[in-house]
Design a protein around this motif. Structure first.
Motif, PDB file in Angstrom:
ATOM      1  N   THR A  87       0.843  -1.191   0.000  1.00 13.42           N
ATOM      2  CA  THR A  87       0.000   0.000   0.000  1.00 13.42           C
ATOM      3  C   THR A  87       0.880   1.244   0.000  1.00 13.42           C
ATOM      4  OG1 THR A  87      -1.939   0.997   1.068  1.00 13.42           O
ATOM      5  CG2 THR A  87      -0.228   0.100   2.529  1.00 13.42           C
ATOM      6  N   THR A  88       0.268   2.406   0.218  1.00 10.11           N
ATOM      7  CA  THR A  88       1.026   3.659   0.269  1.00 10.11           C
ATOM      8  C   THR A  88       1.913   3.697   1.505  1.00 10.11           C
ATOM      9  OG1 THR A  88      -0.700   4.795   1.512  1.00 10.11           O
ATOM     10  CG2 THR A  88      -0.864   4.874  -0.893  1.00 10.11           C
ATOM     11  N   ALA A  99       1.388  -4.538   6.677  1.00  3.49           N
ATOM     12  CA  ALA A  99       1.396  -3.591   5.556  1.00  3.49           C
ATOM     13  C   ALA A  99       2.815  -3.110   5.263  1.00  3.49           C
ATOM     14  CB  ALA A  99       0.483  -2.413   5.840  1.00  3.49           C
ATOM     15  N   GLU A 100       3.119  -3.002   3.976  1.00  8.75           N
ATOM     16  CA  GLU A 100       4.403  -2.504   3.503  1.00  8.75           C
ATOM     17  C   GLU A 100       4.147  -1.289   2.616  1.00  8.75           C
ATOM     18  OE1 GLU A 100       6.650  -5.703   1.610  1.00  8.75           O
ATOM     19  OE2 GLU A 100       5.322  -7.129   2.623  1.00  8.75           O
ATOM     20  N   GLY A 101       4.818  -0.179   2.891  1.00 12.32           N
ATOM     21  CA  GLY A 101       4.600   1.030   2.131  1.00 12.32           C
ATOM     22  C   GLY A 101       5.490   1.129   0.908  1.00 12.32           C
ATOM     23  N   LEU A 102       4.904   1.545  -0.198  1.00 16.70           N
ATOM     24  CA  LEU A 102       5.642   1.757  -1.440  1.00 16.70           C
ATOM     25  C   LEU A 102       5.357   3.142  -1.977  1.00 16.70           C
ATOM     26  CD1 LEU A 102       4.949  -1.618  -3.319  1.00 16.70           C
ATOM     27  CD2 LEU A 102       7.032  -0.997  -2.081  1.00 16.70           C
ATOM     28  N   PRO A 104       5.557   5.632  -5.434  1.00 14.06           N
ATOM     29  CA  PRO A 104       5.491   5.361  -6.866  1.00 14.06           C
ATOM     30  C   PRO A 104       6.846   4.988  -7.453  1.00 14.06           C
ATOM     31  CG  PRO A 104       4.109   7.222  -6.349  1.00 14.06           C
ATOM     32  CD  PRO A 104       4.849   6.879  -5.090  1.00 14.06           C
ATOM     33  N   TRP A 105       6.848   3.921  -8.244  1.00  8.89           N
ATOM     34  CA  TRP A 105       7.973   3.327  -8.955  1.00  8.89           C
ATOM     35  C   TRP A 105       8.846   2.435  -8.077  1.00  8.89           C
ATOM     36  CZ3 TRP A 105       5.784   3.878 -13.180  1.00  8.89           C
ATOM     37  CH2 TRP A 105       5.277   5.097 -13.627  1.00  8.89           C
ATOM     38  N   GLN A 106       8.566   2.351  -6.781  1.00  6.50           N
ATOM     39  CA  GLN A 106       9.249   1.353  -5.967  1.00  6.50           C
ATOM     40  C   GLN A 106       8.660  -0.026  -6.267  1.00  6.50           C
ATOM     41  OE1 GLN A 106       8.935   2.724  -1.853  1.00  6.50           O
ATOM     42  NE2 GLN A 106      11.100   3.285  -1.900  1.00  6.50           N
ATOM     43  N   THR A 107       9.453  -1.080  -6.013  1.00  6.35           N
ATOM     44  CA  THR A 107       9.024  -2.430  -6.332  1.00  6.35           C
ATOM     45  C   THR A 107       9.082  -3.335  -5.104  1.00  6.35           C
ATOM     46  OG1 THR A 107      11.239  -3.143  -6.985  1.00  6.35           O
ATOM     47  CG2 THR A 107       9.826  -2.224  -8.709  1.00  6.35           C
ATOM     48  N   ALA A 108       8.299  -4.396  -5.165  1.00  4.70           N
ATOM     49  CA  ALA A 108       8.340  -5.472  -4.190  1.00  4.70           C
ATOM     50  C   ALA A 108       8.326  -6.783  -4.968  1.00  4.70           C
ATOM     51  CB  ALA A 108       7.143  -5.402  -3.245  1.00  4.70           C
ATOM     52  N   GLU A 109       8.999  -7.788  -4.439  1.00  4.39           N
ATOM     53  CA  GLU A 109       9.063  -9.089  -5.089  1.00  4.39           C
ATOM     54  C   GLU A 109       8.243 -10.109  -4.306  1.00  4.39           C
ATOM     55  OE1 GLU A 109      10.623  -9.962  -7.928  1.00  4.39           O
ATOM     56  OE2 GLU A 109      11.449  -7.963  -8.306  1.00  4.39           O
ATOM     57  N   LEU A 110       7.399 -10.844  -5.016  1.00  6.53           N
ATOM     58  CA  LEU A 110       6.688 -11.975  -4.434  1.00  6.53           C
ATOM     59  C   LEU A 110       7.336 -13.247  -4.964  1.00  6.53           C
ATOM     60  CD1 LEU A 110       2.965 -10.837  -4.900  1.00  6.53           C
ATOM     61  CD2 LEU A 110       4.460 -10.444  -2.939  1.00  6.53           C
ATOM     62  N   SER A 111       7.532 -14.219  -4.083  1.00  9.72           N
ATOM     63  CA  SER A 111       8.153 -15.481  -4.469  1.00  9.72           C
ATOM     64  C   SER A 111       7.270 -16.631  -4.027  1.00  9.72           C
ATOM     65  CB  SER A 111       9.538 -15.627  -3.827  1.00  9.72           C
ATOM     66  OG  SER A 111      10.402 -14.597  -4.238  1.00  9.72           O
ATOM     67  N   LYS A 112       7.180 -17.658  -4.911  1.00  7.41           N
ATOM     68  CA  LYS A 112       6.324 -18.809  -4.598  1.00  7.41           C
ATOM     69  C   LYS A 112       6.652 -19.947  -5.565  1.00  7.41           C
ATOM     70  CE  LYS A 112       1.404 -20.016  -4.243  1.00  7.41           C
ATOM     71  NZ  LYS A 112       0.025 -19.499  -4.424  1.00  7.41           N
ATOM     72  N   GLY A 113       6.939 -21.117  -5.025  1.00  5.97           N
ATOM     73  CA  GLY A 113       7.159 -22.289  -5.858  1.00  5.97           C
ATOM     74  C   GLY A 113       8.223 -22.098  -6.910  1.00  5.97           C
TER      75      GLY A 113
END
Length: 253
Positions: A87-88, A99-102, A104-113
């Motif tokens: 979220t913001t 909650a994790e704040g981002l 604009p243009w920041q990224t987060a990585e999701l990992s699975k399998g």
């Protein structure tokens, strides 16, 4: 790549992409009224699916936390069971973990399998220029799988330079505009109207347009059928995919 999208109601949709399950702006309350500092919002219809029917998700994409039509009481309860909430920055401060704040243009990585999904926060403006001190911060999201075209989730925004910049940076295959021409305190809309949605389709020239945020609240001034009429009249009709609430719709991109 196939993407499945299930509209739960209002801005809430389940997106299934490359093995990941993501939920946008959770709203799960029954119909009712919400008294905000300057306006009363009225919810007209409940969700098309229960929390139990949705099941586990890998992350919640929360465009903003300050308005009940994007995060109601049931939605707040849902956040506590989500492994990640993006979220913001100010919203993450208000909500606390997970909650994790981002910005604009920041990224987060999701990992699975063994797979990864990159989530990029995108700029959004919740109404006309100058509305920011009243409406507060909002973001959208771009979902970029390792293989396949990105998906753009606009969040509550009108069409403006920030949305056009997203189109310049990402060749999205699917776009979820938050439409409905929401209107509360003034003679202006706070989310995309039909013109904004058409402009969004124009700049994302290769994308299927899958609108959400068009139903279920009294302050939404335009419906999904208004979008259908506009897109058909302008020759964009083949690119518009309307969702039936509660029905899992597979889109090949």
């Amino acid at each position: 790549m196939s993407v499945a999208i299930t509209l739960i109601g209002g801005p809430t949709a389940l997106i299934e992409i490359d093995g990941f399950r993501l939920l946008t702006d959770p709203t799960f309350d029954d119909p009712g009224r919400y008294e905000l500092p300057h306006v009363v919002l009225e919810k007209l219809t409940g969700p098309a699916m229960t929390v139990a029917a949705i099941g586990d998700v890998d992350a919640v994409l929360l465009s903003h936390d300050q308005h009940a039509d994007n995060l109601d009481h049931g939605g707040r309860a849902f956040l506590t069971r989500a492994p990640r909430v993006l979220t913001t920055e100010i919203g993450a401060t208000r909500l606390g973990a997970p909650a994790e704040g981002l910005a604009p243009w920041q990224t987060a990585e999701l990992s699975k399998g063994g797979k990864t999904l990159t989530v990029t926060a995108t700029p959004a403006r919740h109404g006309p220029a100058g509305i920011e001190p009243l409406a507060g911060d909002v973001i959208g999201f771009v979902l970029s799988p390792r293989d396949g075209a990105p998906i753009y989730v606009s969040g509550d925004t009108v069409f403006y330079d920030g949305v056009a910049e997203v189109a310049r940076r990402f060749n999205a295959g699917i776009v979820l505009p938050f439409a409905g021409a929401a209107q509360t305190r003034g003679p202006f809309h706070l989310t995309m109207d039909t013109n904004d949605t058409v402009e969004t389709a124009r700049v994302f020239a290769d994308a299927v347009i899958v609108p959400v945020h068009t139903d279920g609240w009294a302050h939404f001034r335009q419906s999904a059928q208004d979008l259908r009429s506009a897109f058909d009249a302008l020759g964009f009709g083949a690119r518009l995919q309307l969702l039936e609430p509660g029905v899992r719709t597979v889109i090949e991109r």
